[in-house]
Design a protein around this motif. Structure first.
Motif, short mmCIF file in Angstrom:
data_model
loop_
_atom_site.label_atom_id
_atom_site.label_comp_id
_atom_site.label_asym_id
_atom_site.label_seq_id
_atom_site.Cartn_x
_atom_site.Cartn_y
_atom_site.Cartn_z
N PRO A 1 0.81 -1.23 0.00
CA PRO A 1 0.00 0.00 0.00
C PRO A 1 0.84 1.27 0.00
O PRO A 1 1.81 1.40 0.74
N LEU A 2 0.46 2.20 -0.86
CA LEU A 2 1.02 3.55 -0.87
C LEU A 2 -0.16 4.51 -0.76
O LEU A 2 -0.90 4.71 -1.73
N ASN A 3 -0.36 5.05 0.42
CA ASN A 3 -1.54 5.87 0.70
C ASN A 3 -1.19 7.35 0.65
O ASN A 3 -0.12 7.77 1.12
N VAL A 4 -2.10 8.12 0.10
CA VAL A 4 -1.92 9.57 0.00
C VAL A 4 -2.86 10.24 0.99
O VAL A 4 -4.06 9.97 1.01
N VAL A 5 -2.30 11.12 1.82
CA VAL A 5 -3.11 11.87 2.78
C VAL A 5 -2.89 13.36 2.54
O VAL A 5 -1.85 13.78 2.04
N GLU A 6 -3.88 14.14 2.89
CA GLU A 6 -3.78 15.58 2.69
C GLU A 6 -3.08 16.23 3.89
O GLU A 6 -3.18 15.74 5.02
N PRO A 7 -2.38 17.33 3.67
CA PRO A 7 -1.70 18.02 4.78
C PRO A 7 -2.70 18.60 5.76
O PRO A 7 -3.84 18.92 5.40
N ILE A 8 -2.27 18.76 7.01
CA ILE A 8 -3.18 19.28 8.02
C ILE A 8 -3.32 20.80 7.93
O ILE A 8 -4.29 21.37 8.39
N SER A 9 -2.30 21.46 7.36
CA SER A 9 -2.35 22.91 7.20
C SER A 9 -1.29 23.32 6.20
O SER A 9 -0.48 22.50 5.75
N GLU A 10 -1.28 24.57 5.82
CA GLU A 10 -0.27 25.09 4.91
C GLU A 10 0.61 26.12 5.63
O GLU A 10 1.29 26.92 5.00
N GLU A 11 0.62 26.09 6.97
CA GLU A 11 1.37 27.07 7.73
C GLU A 11 2.87 26.86 7.58
O GLU A 11 3.38 25.75 7.70
N THR A 12 3.61 27.93 7.31
CA THR A 12 5.06 27.89 7.19
C THR A 12 5.68 29.01 8.01
O THR A 12 5.01 29.97 8.40
N GLN A 13 6.97 28.88 8.28
CA GLN A 13 7.69 29.89 9.03
C GLN A 13 8.75 30.60 8.20
O GLN A 13 9.27 31.64 8.61
N ALA A 14 9.10 30.05 7.04
CA ALA A 14 10.15 30.64 6.21
C ALA A 14 9.83 30.42 4.74
O ALA A 14 9.08 29.49 4.38
N GLU A 15 10.40 31.25 3.89
CA GLU A 15 10.19 31.15 2.45
C GLU A 15 11.49 31.52 1.74
O GLU A 15 12.12 32.53 2.07
N ALA A 16 11.88 30.67 0.80
CA ALA A 16 13.08 30.96 0.00
C ALA A 16 12.73 32.00 -1.06
O ALA A 16 11.79 31.81 -1.84
N THR A 17 13.44 33.09 -1.08
CA THR A 17 13.16 34.16 -2.04
C THR A 17 14.04 34.09 -3.28
O THR A 17 13.66 34.56 -4.35
N SER A 18 15.23 33.49 -3.16
CA SER A 18 16.09 33.34 -4.33
C SER A 18 17.19 32.33 -4.03
O SER A 18 17.46 32.01 -2.87
N TYR A 19 17.80 31.83 -5.08
CA TYR A 19 18.91 30.88 -4.97
C TYR A 19 20.07 31.41 -5.80
O TYR A 19 19.89 32.20 -6.73
N GLU A 20 21.27 30.94 -5.48
CA GLU A 20 22.42 31.25 -6.32
C GLU A 20 23.42 30.11 -6.27
O GLU A 20 23.55 29.42 -5.25
#
Length: 245
Positions: free
Chosen positions: A196-215
């Protein structure tokens, strides 16, 4: 014993990394993805422990549908079932929240994962999950043995190694030489198709950080050869050009 192994879906270490959209998105074109190498150690040890003690081994990944081949490989290595939390892993806190929610509902005795992923190398998720669940978390763990409810561990610390004893449940961030990597055999590959490979939905979309750019790191430059007798020039280049002195 119920064991949960959390695995990452990361670019192979030989992949050529590029970014798109003005260096704000990782370009996955032509990139081969694998189970995180440190997670591979955790999974290998988990298979050994499951075989020794009985019980059930579950693998979990937070990611989109593209991560399912990675989960199938974990099933082929020896996991009994796989869970995919259907969301892009936005940051360590987001991933830890998803793991902690699933682990709490599953009442796992032992949660293993790699000491860190090899894409962002944060090394934070195991500690966050431990805090969210209110159970001990240890990393980096190089040796782990279970005897009933007691766990003996060895880990690296500043200037040496440390031996620890703790009680289940707990979380361990693993690294070599906790176990030998396991390569899926034909029987494992065939059986993975029906596990079995079961897919579940996330409990929330809350985050604390976001990547704005890479180099990308600076490109390698040509090697400069300095005459062995010209020490002053070597020192000058190390100090003013390489800036390592």
């Amino acid at each position: 014993m119920k064991i949960l192994v959390c695995i990452t879906h990361v670019p192979d270490t030989t992949s050529k990394i590029q970014f798109t959209a003005d260096n704000t998105k990782f370009d996955t074109t032509g990139v081969q993805f694998i189970i995180g190498p440190y997670d591979d150690y955790a999974l290998a040890r988990a298979v050994e422990l499951r075989d020794q003690t009985g019980g059930k081994l579950t693998v979990l990944n937070v990611g989109g549908a593209e991560t399912e081949p990675t989960l199938r490989k974990a099933l082929a290595i020896g996991a009994d079932e796989a869970i995919r939390v259907n969301s892009i892993p936005k940051d360590s806190f987001f991933v830890a929240n998803q793991i902690a929610h699933y682990a709490k509902e599953g009442s796992f005795d032992l949660i293993l994962m790699g000491r860190e992923s090899i894409d962002f190398n944060g090394g934070m998720v195991h500690g966050m999950v431990g805090e969210l669940l209110g159970i001990p978390s240890f990393s980096p763990v190089m040796k782990l043995d279970v005897d009933g409810n007691s766990v003996m561990m060895a880990r690296e610390i500043e200037g040496g190694k440390e031996t620890l004893e703790a009680s289940l449940p707990l979380i361990a961030g693993c690294q070599e030489p906790i176990a030998e990597w396991k390569i899926p055999n034909m029987r494992g590959i065939m059986s993975a198709r029906t596990k079995p490979l079961n897919v579940v939905e996330p409990i929330s979309e809350e985050t604390q950080a976001e990547a704005t750019s890479y180099e990308l790191p600076p490109a390698k430059v040509a090697v400069k050869l300095i005459d062995k007798d010209n020490v002053s020039e070597l020192v000058d280049l190390l100090k003013n050009e390489a800036k390592v002195l």
